[in-house]
Write a protein that holds these residues in place. Sequence first.
Motif, PDB file in Angstrom:
ATOM      1  N   THR A   6       0.838  -1.187   0.000  1.00  0.00           N
ATOM      2  CA  THR A   6       0.000   0.000   0.000  1.00  0.00           C
ATOM      3  C   THR A   6       0.875   1.239   0.000  1.00  0.00           C
ATOM      4  O   THR A   6       2.100   1.160   0.057  1.00  0.00           O
ATOM      5  N   ASN A  32     -14.717  15.767  -2.488  1.00  0.00           N
ATOM      6  CA  ASN A  32     -13.372  15.446  -1.987  1.00  0.00           C
ATOM      7  C   ASN A  32     -12.392  16.586  -2.247  1.00  0.00           C
ATOM      8  O   ASN A  32     -11.382  16.709  -1.564  1.00  0.00           O
ATOM      9  N   ALA A  38      -9.944  11.135   4.224  1.00  0.00           N
ATOM     10  CA  ALA A  38      -8.909  10.124   3.973  1.00  0.00           C
ATOM     11  C   ALA A  38      -8.401  10.179   2.542  1.00  0.00           C
ATOM     12  O   ALA A  38      -7.217   9.930   2.287  1.00  0.00           O
ATOM     13  N   TYR A  39      -9.277  10.518   1.598  1.00  0.00           N
ATOM     14  CA  TYR A  39      -8.880  10.541   0.195  1.00  0.00           C
ATOM     15  C   TYR A  39      -8.011  11.759  -0.104  1.00  0.00           C
ATOM     16  O   TYR A  39      -6.933  11.635  -0.701  1.00  0.00           O
ATOM     17  N   ALA A  42      -4.640  11.308   1.386  1.00  0.00           N
ATOM     18  CA  ALA A  42      -3.818  10.330   0.653  1.00  0.00           C
ATOM     19  C   ALA A  42      -3.261  10.950  -0.621  1.00  0.00           C
ATOM     20  O   ALA A  42      -2.107  10.707  -0.999  1.00  0.00           O
ATOM     21  N   TRP A  43      -4.066  11.763  -1.313  1.00  0.00           N
ATOM     22  CA  TRP A  43      -3.586  12.418  -2.540  1.00  0.00           C
ATOM     23  C   TRP A  43      -2.495  13.426  -2.221  1.00  0.00           C
ATOM     24  O   TRP A  43      -1.512  13.541  -2.968  1.00  0.00           O
ATOM     25  N   THR A 256      -5.830   3.915  -1.010  1.00  0.00           N
ATOM     26  CA  THR A 256      -7.269   4.214  -0.853  1.00  0.00           C
ATOM     27  C   THR A 256      -8.160   3.158  -1.498  1.00  0.00           C
ATOM     28  O   THR A 256      -8.830   3.415  -2.492  1.00  0.00           O
ATOM     29  N   SER A 258     -10.893   1.622  -0.311  1.00  0.00           N
ATOM     30  CA  SER A 258     -12.218   1.445   0.276  1.00  0.00           C
ATOM     31  C   SER A 258     -13.319   1.594  -0.773  1.00  0.00           C
ATOM     32  O   SER A 258     -13.098   2.109  -1.872  1.00  0.00           O
ATOM     33  N   ASP A 260     -16.786   3.503  -1.345  1.00  0.00           N
ATOM     34  CA  ASP A 260     -17.548   4.642  -0.848  1.00  0.00           C
ATOM     35  C   ASP A 260     -18.995   4.534  -1.327  1.00  0.00           C
ATOM     36  O   ASP A 260     -19.255   4.059  -2.445  1.00  0.00           O
ATOM     37  N   MET A 266     -12.897   3.461  -4.345  1.00  0.00           N
ATOM     38  CA  MET A 266     -11.917   4.536  -4.306  1.00  0.00           C
ATOM     39  C   MET A 266     -10.497   4.001  -4.487  1.00  0.00           C
ATOM     40  O   MET A 266      -9.524   4.721  -4.238  1.00  0.00           O
ATOM     41  N   ARG A 267     -10.376   2.762  -4.914  1.00  0.00           N
ATOM     42  CA  ARG A 267      -9.055   2.171  -5.119  1.00  0.00           C
ATOM     43  C   ARG A 267      -8.235   3.008  -6.084  1.00  0.00           C
ATOM     44  O   ARG A 267      -8.695   3.390  -7.157  1.00  0.00           O
TER      45      ARG A 267
END
Length: 273
Positions: A6, A32, A38-39, A42-43, A256, A258, A260, A266-267
Amino acid sequence: MSTVPTLDALRDSLPPTERMPLVFLGHGSPMNAIEDNAYSRAWTDLGRKLPHPKAILVVSAHWMTRGTTLVDVSAMPRTIHDFYGFPQALFDAQYPAHGAPDLAREVATLLASHHAETDGTWGLDHGAWTVLKFLYPGADVPVFQVSVDMSRGLEHQLEIGRTLSQLRDRGVLILGSGNVVHNLRAMRFNGRPADFAIEFDTLFADRLAERDFAALADRPKLGSLLQMAHPSVDHYLPALTIAGASDARDDLTFMTSSIDLGTVSMRSFVFHA
């Protein structure tokens, strides 16, 4: 189930090299772009790890064409707010990056066998700018989009990726933006992932890790599962572009992963040296 590392396992910074990584981001809701979640975190984290490219080529789910692949040659691509019913703050957001007209015209020539044409009217749709604002918040890298031709099969988008792959050695970062699963008709506001969403997301991750890209583009074998995951394949095609542009020298990192709203994966993933 894939055991691909990951984002946490990614190097603090990808090695400085002329050969650029490939990035696919599951962009999800436009919200977002203005939320701390979280997204978006992560970005932002990914942006800190990515090299500074000479240009960014974006393949977004939100620029669909039929019978042709368009390449935006705008000098100053406009920020497109292609949604409705969201807060004013989202419509006020801008991503004032320059375009890359000369390179974009080269790309149109490169894709001539795929019926490519230049276009100076598009800009950056929300599949592009809502994630770019986290990856490169200074908007200091030239960026342009290439459309997805909805009239062609899934294999066609792998071929587009293979053709574009040579740009990686010229300092161009290729970014795909869509969702591995995207069925808004079946959304669940309780958040519980639908069985078909989990099944397709897992199948995609496993085949991607095995580099069995042909399986990911085999519509007959994917059958009804693909139809449930993607009533329209517009959000799937950019993932195939990124897969097609990779080769055996690349490592794969997932992030990411999960689901949604029950039916939107959101992979995201990165192919890198």
